[in-house]
Design a protein around this motif. Structure first.
Motif, PDB file in Angstrom:
ATOM      1  N   ASP A  48       0.876  -1.176   0.000  1.00 48.18           N
ATOM      2  CA  ASP A  48       0.000   0.000   0.000  1.00 48.18           C
ATOM      3  C   ASP A  48       0.910   1.222   0.000  1.00 48.18           C
ATOM      4  O   ASP A  48       1.684   1.435   0.943  1.00 48.18           O
ATOM      5  CB  ASP A  48      -0.905   0.000   1.224  1.00 48.18           C
ATOM      6  N   SER A  74      -1.216   0.337  -5.812  1.00 51.37           N
ATOM      7  CA  SER A  74      -1.151  -0.357  -4.521  1.00 51.37           C
ATOM      8  C   SER A  74      -1.824  -1.724  -4.628  1.00 51.37           C
ATOM      9  O   SER A  74      -3.059  -1.817  -4.657  1.00 51.37           O
ATOM     10  CB  SER A  74      -1.850   0.460  -3.428  1.00 51.37           C
ATOM     11  N   ARG A  91      -4.880  -2.704  -2.505  1.00 52.94           N
ATOM     12  CA  ARG A  91      -6.168  -2.085  -2.791  1.00 52.94           C
ATOM     13  C   ARG A  91      -6.861  -2.718  -4.006  1.00 52.94           C
ATOM     14  O   ARG A  91      -7.923  -2.251  -4.419  1.00 52.94           O
ATOM     15  CB  ARG A  91      -5.984  -0.580  -3.005  1.00 52.94           C
ATOM     16  N   GLN A 106       2.404  -4.498   6.325  1.00 49.55           N
ATOM     17  CA  GLN A 106       2.173  -4.449   4.878  1.00 49.55           C
ATOM     18  C   GLN A 106       2.052  -5.865   4.311  1.00 49.55           C
ATOM     19  O   GLN A 106       1.173  -6.150   3.481  1.00 49.55           O
ATOM     20  CB  GLN A 106       3.313  -3.692   4.188  1.00 49.55           C
TER      21      GLN A 106
END
Length: 262
Positions: free
Chosen positions: A172, A196, A199, A222
């Motif tokens: 991200d 990203s 997403r 992450q």
């Protein structure tokens, strides 16, 4: 408040300054050894810029398939010459391994780098037959995650993807907008949404996320976030930090190499 400290690795790794010269020396020795054996094709161009080139390391006999390793460095530094030795694990198990360089920010944007690495994979995939496996570290983990998504690689190349392994990926991009690195990265809201992986929908190919248990919390978050978003495995390797989590790629018997090639 910025997030510079959250994404700073070196201050939290003992002997951090020793790693880059060690990587470079081990990589140079590996390239020399493979070149003398006639098993290295160095500086294979895939584009028009001087950094749009890759090195290809070949096993004995016909390759089982192709592994592409994409280096990290926050899209700001390093090139393929620092990581050649990490090809050894897969090469010794019969796989060809390609390692591309790419243009760096701020000369280009992260989206441009995604397209460059896709070009590199496409070029080398047309030279080496068989299944295709992608691994990348840190920013390289971001890049291989993006390459796994529909529409980034040509359909004939993407159809060969057998495993994608983002290692300590930046999945991200939004937090990096709050770091001083963004002066050069120039990430904006549009790029966060477009680039990203966390997403985006799961890519529908086998993915294993890998991260060191001793990494900075931001990187563990992450990695786990990507695995949750995509519903894929996440291996948290004990005793590994951001700089040594990739060491296993040089060992053909290492669990990381086994998972990448299984």
């Amino acid at each position: 408040m910025t997030l510079d400290d959250a994404y700073a690795n070196a201050p939290y790794i003992e002997g951090a300054a020793d790693y880059p010269p060690r990587w470079a020396a081990e990589a140079a020795a590996y390239r020399q050894r493979m070149s003398l054996a006639g098993k290295a094709r160095l500086g294979v161009m895939y584009g028009h810029g001087t950094r749009q080139a890759m090195d290809l390391f070949l096993p004995d006999g016909v390759p089982e398939g192709l592994v592409v390793f994409v280096h990290g460095g926050y899209w700001l530094k390093f090139d393929r010459s620092d990581w050649s030795h990490l090809a050894e694990g897969a090469v010794r198990r019969g796989w060809a391994v390609a390692m591309p360089s790419y243009d760096l920010c701020p000369r280009v944007r992260i989206g441009d780098i995604v397209r460059q690495v896709a070009d590199a994979v496409t070029v080398v995939a047309h030279e080496v037959e068989g299944p295709l496996r992608l691994a990348g570290h840190s920013a390289g983990g971001h890049l291989v995650a993006r390459l796994s998504e529909p529409g980034v690689l040509p359909d004939d190349v993407r159809g060969r993807l057998a495993r994608v392994m983002p290692i300590s990926p930046v999945a991200d991009l939004a937090p990096l907008m709050q770091t001083s690195m963004n002066r050069d990265l120039k990430i904006d809201e549009a790029e966060v949404l477009a680039e990203s992986p966390m997403r985006h929908a799961a890519p529908g190919v086998p993915v294993t996320v890998w991260v060191g248990a001793d990494e900075r919390p931001a990187f563990v978050d992450q990695a786990k976030g990507l695995a949750t978003a995509w519903g894929c495995d996440c291996v948290v390797e004990p005793g590994r930090h951001h700089f040594d989590v990739i060491d296993g790629l040089a060992d053909p018997e290492n669990a990381m190499v086994t998972r990448l090639l299984e």
